[in-house]
Design a protein around this motif. Sequence first.
Motif, PDB file in Angstrom:
ATOM      1  N   ALA A 166       4.594  -1.210 -17.758  1.00 47.06           N
ATOM      2  CA  ALA A 166       5.333  -1.534 -16.534  1.00 47.06           C
ATOM      3  C   ALA A 166       5.847  -0.248 -15.911  1.00 47.06           C
ATOM      4  N   VAL A 167       5.958  -0.256 -14.605  1.00 44.46           N
ATOM      5  CA  VAL A 167       6.459   0.906 -13.872  1.00 44.46           C
ATOM      6  C   VAL A 167       7.590   0.452 -12.962  1.00 44.46           C
ATOM      7  N   GLU A 204       1.410   0.612   4.629  1.00 42.61           N
ATOM      8  CA  GLU A 204       0.361   0.662   3.599  1.00 42.61           C
ATOM      9  C   GLU A 204       0.812   1.378   2.332  1.00 42.61           C
ATOM     10  N   PHE A 205       2.041   1.825   2.288  1.00 42.53           N
ATOM     11  CA  PHE A 205       2.542   2.631   1.173  1.00 42.53           C
ATOM     12  C   PHE A 205       2.378   1.931  -0.172  1.00 42.53           C
ATOM     13  N   LEU A 206       2.887   0.708  -0.322  1.00 46.35           N
ATOM     14  CA  LEU A 206       2.886   0.037  -1.617  1.00 46.35           C
ATOM     15  C   LEU A 206       1.473  -0.208  -2.126  1.00 46.35           C
ATOM     16  N   SER A 207       0.606  -0.736  -1.282  1.00 53.62           N
ATOM     17  CA  SER A 207      -0.765  -1.018  -1.728  1.00 53.62           C
ATOM     18  C   SER A 207      -1.499   0.267  -2.086  1.00 53.62           C
ATOM     19  N   ASN A 208      -1.281   1.329  -1.321  1.00 51.14           N
ATOM     20  CA  ASN A 208      -1.942   2.603  -1.630  1.00 51.14           C
ATOM     21  C   ASN A 208      -1.453   3.195  -2.943  1.00 51.14           C
ATOM     22  N   VAL A 209      -0.144   3.167  -3.161  1.00 47.42           N
ATOM     23  CA  VAL A 209       0.400   3.690  -4.421  1.00 47.42           C
ATOM     24  C   VAL A 209      -0.150   2.908  -5.597  1.00 47.42           C
ATOM     25  N   ARG A 210      -0.148   1.595  -5.509  1.00 45.15           N
ATOM     26  CA  ARG A 210      -0.659   0.771  -6.610  1.00 45.15           C
ATOM     27  C   ARG A 210      -2.133   1.038  -6.867  1.00 45.15           C
ATOM     28  N   ARG A 211      -2.913   1.140  -5.795  1.00 47.20           N
ATOM     29  CA  ARG A 211      -4.350   1.394  -5.973  1.00 47.20           C
ATOM     30  C   ARG A 211      -4.586   2.736  -6.650  1.00 47.20           C
ATOM     31  N   ARG A 212      -3.894   3.762  -6.221  1.00 49.39           N
ATOM     32  CA  ARG A 212      -4.102   5.098  -6.789  1.00 49.39           C
ATOM     33  C   ARG A 212      -3.626   5.164  -8.241  1.00 49.39           C
ATOM     34  N   VAL A 213      -2.538   4.482  -8.552  1.00 57.04           N
ATOM     35  CA  VAL A 213      -2.035   4.478  -9.936  1.00 57.04           C
ATOM     36  C   VAL A 213      -2.983   3.691 -10.845  1.00 57.04           C
ATOM     37  N   GLU A 214      -3.553   2.616 -10.335  1.00 53.92           N
ATOM     38  CA  GLU A 214      -4.540   1.877 -11.126  1.00 53.92           C
ATOM     39  C   GLU A 214      -5.755   2.756 -11.398  1.00 53.92           C
ATOM     40  N   SER A 261      -5.908   6.142 -11.472  1.00 55.36           N
ATOM     41  CA  SER A 261      -5.627   7.322 -12.293  1.00 55.36           C
ATOM     42  C   SER A 261      -5.090   6.985 -13.682  1.00 55.36           C
ATOM     43  N   LEU A 262      -4.356   5.869 -13.791  1.00 57.55           N
ATOM     44  CA  LEU A 262      -3.687   5.558 -15.062  1.00 57.55           C
ATOM     45  C   LEU A 262      -4.105   4.212 -15.655  1.00 57.55           C
ATOM     46  N   GLY A 263      -4.846   3.418 -14.904  1.00 57.64           N
ATOM     47  CA  GLY A 263      -5.255   2.113 -15.411  1.00 57.64           C
ATOM     48  C   GLY A 263      -4.134   1.091 -15.452  1.00 57.64           C
ATOM     49  N   ILE A 264      -3.068   1.318 -14.706  1.00 55.77           N
ATOM     50  CA  ILE A 264      -1.933   0.390 -14.695  1.00 55.77           C
ATOM     51  C   ILE A 264      -2.172  -0.679 -13.636  1.00 55.77           C
ATOM     52  N   ALA A 265      -2.033  -1.930 -14.023  1.00 53.54           N
ATOM     53  CA  ALA A 265      -2.293  -3.038 -13.105  1.00 53.54           C
ATOM     54  C   ALA A 265      -1.331  -2.982 -11.922  1.00 53.54           C
ATOM     55  N   PRO A 266      -1.802  -3.231 -10.715  1.00 52.17           N
ATOM     56  CA  PRO A 266      -0.938  -3.180  -9.524  1.00 52.17           C
ATOM     57  C   PRO A 266       0.289  -4.073  -9.636  1.00 52.17           C
ATOM     58  N   ALA A 295       5.139  11.286  -9.154  1.00 51.44           N
ATOM     59  CA  ALA A 295       6.241  10.931 -10.052  1.00 51.44           C
ATOM     60  C   ALA A 295       5.777   9.954 -11.127  1.00 51.44           C
ATOM     61  N   ILE A 296       5.002   8.943 -10.735  1.00 56.88           N
ATOM     62  CA  ILE A 296       4.511   7.958 -11.709  1.00 56.88           C
ATOM     63  C   ILE A 296       3.583   8.625 -12.718  1.00 56.88           C
ATOM     64  N   GLU A 297       2.667   9.450 -12.246  1.00 54.89           N
ATOM     65  CA  GLU A 297       1.725  10.116 -13.154  1.00 54.89           C
ATOM     66  C   GLU A 297       2.451  11.055 -14.110  1.00 54.89           C
ATOM     67  N   GLN A 298       3.448  11.762 -13.611  1.00 58.89           N
ATOM     68  CA  GLN A 298       4.213  12.659 -14.480  1.00 58.89           C
ATOM     69  C   GLN A 298       4.962  11.869 -15.553  1.00 58.89           C
TER      70      GLN A 298
END
Length: 513
Positions: A76-77, A95-105, A107-112, A137-140
């Motif tokens: 969880a994030v 588009e901020f939230l959807s873009n952040v979730r897509r990129r984190v999924e 790079s890190l495999g975390i479900a949106p 920040a999330i990746e770090q």
Amino acid sequence: MRDFVIAGMEPRHKWVPSRLLLVAVVASVCCASRCADAAGLRAGVAKVDVTNREAGPVNDPLFVKALVLKNDATTAVIVTVDAVAIAEIGSIPNEFLSNVRRRVEQSLGIAPESVIVNASHCHGIVCTDIEDRTVRAIEQAAQELVPVTVGVGQGHEDRIQENRRLILKDGRQVDVRQAYSLPPDEEVAAIGPIDPEIGVLRLDRADGGPLAVVYNFACHPIQAAASGGNTADITGFASQVIEDNTGAVALFLQGCGGDINPVMYKDVHFPRDAEPLGNRLGLSTLAAVREVQTTPDDRLTVVNEHLDLPRADLGARIIAVEADRERLVDSLQGTYLDLKTFLPLVTKYRLDPAHPSYESHRYLLDEALGRDDFARLDARNRRNIEQYIRNVHTMEQLTRINTNLALLRKHQQQNLAAGSRVLDVELVGLRVGDFVLTTFPGELTVQIGLNLKQASPQEHTFVAGYTNGYIYYAPTTEQLQNVGGAQEDSDCLLAPHWQGIYEAKAKEILGSL
């Protein structure tokens, strides 16, 4: 080299070189330690400055902060941003939230659906590359996972906030805003409730040092800075107090602050300054943090659901408010006075109601001579003063009506343009140990949060509005009987019966955690 015999083993296993045995034991211990770590809860945290330094003077920095939580089954994030909202209003794009979730999924495999983003609702201005910095920040945080122990607690703060809805003696409600004047004191009968609870989640490293503090509280952080510069406001100062005293990263989750203002919000005698209020909130949170005992606890659950809520049809109410406005305009009467003559006159008549026009001996002379010249002058001036004041109060009502009527028209157009009678909202339930949170993408008013806390089957339940999107205000059904009278009920897309539908679903989610 001496043989090592293991009891109960066959002779063919009767010896093992002691050096090899030592290596095997160490390897076994290390493996057990790794397995224990893997079986427990791990967390990583990071913060990145997101202040827009090109938008004017800066009083204090704004941050995006990320907390990544992970056990063997779930990740969880939690992201907190010093901003007014996650899209729709303010400087964060839609588009901020959807873009952040897509990129984190990617790079890190975390479900949106496991990424929770909350806006503090401060009115600071974030940088234009907020998306990149949030992902960073999330990746770090994800790269710095360490074993943690978990604790939950509650603090108390009732000195820095007030309910901004004023209940008038005639049953109407108005709110305390900078956008318009307050009603006369003699018309105010009561105010609404506050929620003084501070919800606290404490995460400690294996050595006992605090890694992160998540705290939840309900109040608009809109006090501003005395300098007038860009600011994270009350909650930014509170987080700084917590971080300075613990070494942890403090993540603020805005609660049900839709109708909660900073205390003394309309004060005109002192410079506006969020820091003293933030310091109080920070110290009260810090006191709660110090009482929290953390223990190993790997429970981590995320529930993400969507719910259709009914959109309002504001057409009839707009017509009624327009009629009310026309009635008030027609009630304005011509007056003998203007501002230049009114101010000194009303001062005299309030200072000495018995002898406002001259000293008392002049009135005594008139009385001795059987004259009433000054008495008739005073009567006329009093009538003119009262008529002028009635016009002022009427114009103040008109400013409230005009401001809120513009909101009603705006949202009626939005609801008509949507092409659907329902509004899709994303709701999240999160459990971290005994800490239980439910979220909503709008400005919930405080009574809804109090209702959910009371009804929840979980002992430590907290509610965060302003999360994973923004759908404007979400007042109670009762407050929506007042449409057009206050911002919360006018700056709203929802039909009055939305509250029961939402609270039933929120209770269901809380029960599943």
